[in-house]
Design an enzyme around this catalytic site. Structure first.
Site, mmCIF file in Angstrom:
data_model
loop_
_atom_site.group_PDB
_atom_site.id
_atom_site.type_symbol
_atom_site.label_atom_id
_atom_site.label_comp_id
_atom_site.label_asym_id
_atom_site.label_seq_id
_atom_site.Cartn_x
_atom_site.Cartn_y
_atom_site.Cartn_z
ATOM 1 C CG ASN A 8 -88.265 31.528 17.917
ATOM 2 O OD1 ASN A 8 -88.395 31.863 16.752
ATOM 3 N ND2 ASN A 8 -88.652 30.350 18.371
ATOM 4 C CD GLU A 9 -93.025 30.702 16.408
ATOM 5 O OE1 GLU A 9 -93.480 29.926 17.274
ATOM 6 O OE2 GLU A 9 -93.100 30.478 15.186
#
Length: 282
Positions: A8-9
């Site tokens: 995630n990111e």
């Protein structure tokens, strides 16, 4: 479990690629029916975005998670963002997106900017498989991020204007895109870019949904030509329809959609209010 997001990111470093590849291959071997969703970093451009896509291409990842936090102007000027995506590559889960303005609050401007962008997402639904606005919930007094979609306290739930755009688009999304053309008499690019239309059909119910966005500060007189839906009309001169309209001034934070029953004809006039999102349910 249908989907599993891994990462995630993240900064797409060599170590990330090594660990992601290990997890991806292990899940794919053990649970081949689960769609593993990769990541393209925290932004809609830049090094991590490019490296995330390169890794997706290398491994043949079925879907990647893109995040898009930008100004209303970016969403207005980038309605062709997904038009140019390679249809043979990974599908896209637009997992986080929102329009941000100074002060980072939700108002009519940010809500309509996302509505405008969602019409282009519907047009490119062969690429963008899923979307979700983010963040979703925030309790007053404990807010760490703005804007959120729904605020609440111990006694009240306070949906934002943006929530109602998401609700209308989510409840009336359809599963078949119907090609449409938007012709504007005004030649200026800035005017044309602030108007958008998307038409979809729900094959289960047979309903057709026409979404129209006007981000201009004045009403727009429109003429809708539905003659391509002649099989729907048959011998009838008009059809019953439901109109949903969300409108207000550009900084309105409390606007709510209003509903009314209307009749639609193969050709009929409709005026889009200033700063509005209109949805016709046929």
């Amino acid at each position: 479990l249908k989907y599993l997001g891994v990462g995630n990111e993240d900064m797409i470093s060599d170590i990330f690629e090594e660990r992601f590849t290990m997890i991806y291959k292990a899940v794919k071997e053990k649970y081949p029916d689960i769609v593993v969703i990769g990541t393209t970093g925290p932004f809609s451009e830049g090094t991590d975005y490019e490296e995330g896509w390169a890794l997706a291409d290398k491994l043949g990842i079925p879907m990647v998670d893109e995040h898009n936090y930008n100004s209303p102007g970016w969403f207005i000027h980038n309605q062709d963002y997904y038009d140019h995506y390679d249809r043979k590559k990974s599908k896209v889960y637009l997992g986080e997106y929102a329009a941000h303005i100074p002060g980072r609050h939700s108002n009519m401007e940010t809500a309509l900017a996302t509505a405008l962008f969602l019409t282009s997402v519907e047009r490119n639904a062969d690429v963008v498989t899923m979307t979700s606005y983010a963040p979703l919930l925030a309790k007053e007094g404990y807010i760490r991020w703005n804007p959120d979609l729904i605020y609440f306290n111990n006694k009240e739930v306070k949906p934002t204007v943006g929530y109602y755009v998401q609700k209308l688009c989510g409840n009336y999304c359809g599963d078949e895109y119907i090609e449409s053309t938007l012709s504007v008499n005004e030649g200026r690019k800035g005017v044309r870019e602030r108007l958008a239309v998307s038409t979809v059909r729900d094959s289960k119910t047979g309903k057709v949904y026409i979404k129209m966005v006007n981000l201009l500060n004045h009403p727009v007189k429109g003429k809708l030509d539905l003659s391509s839906l002649k099989d729907r009309f048959g011998e009838a001169q008009s059809l019953d329809a439901r109109l949903h309209v969300l409108t207000g001034n550009w900084d309105d934070r409390n606007a709510r959609p209003k509903e009314s029953d209307i009749k639609v004809k193969p050709e009929f006039d409709y005026e889009l209010p200033a700063y509005s999102f209109s949805l016709i349910e046929i």
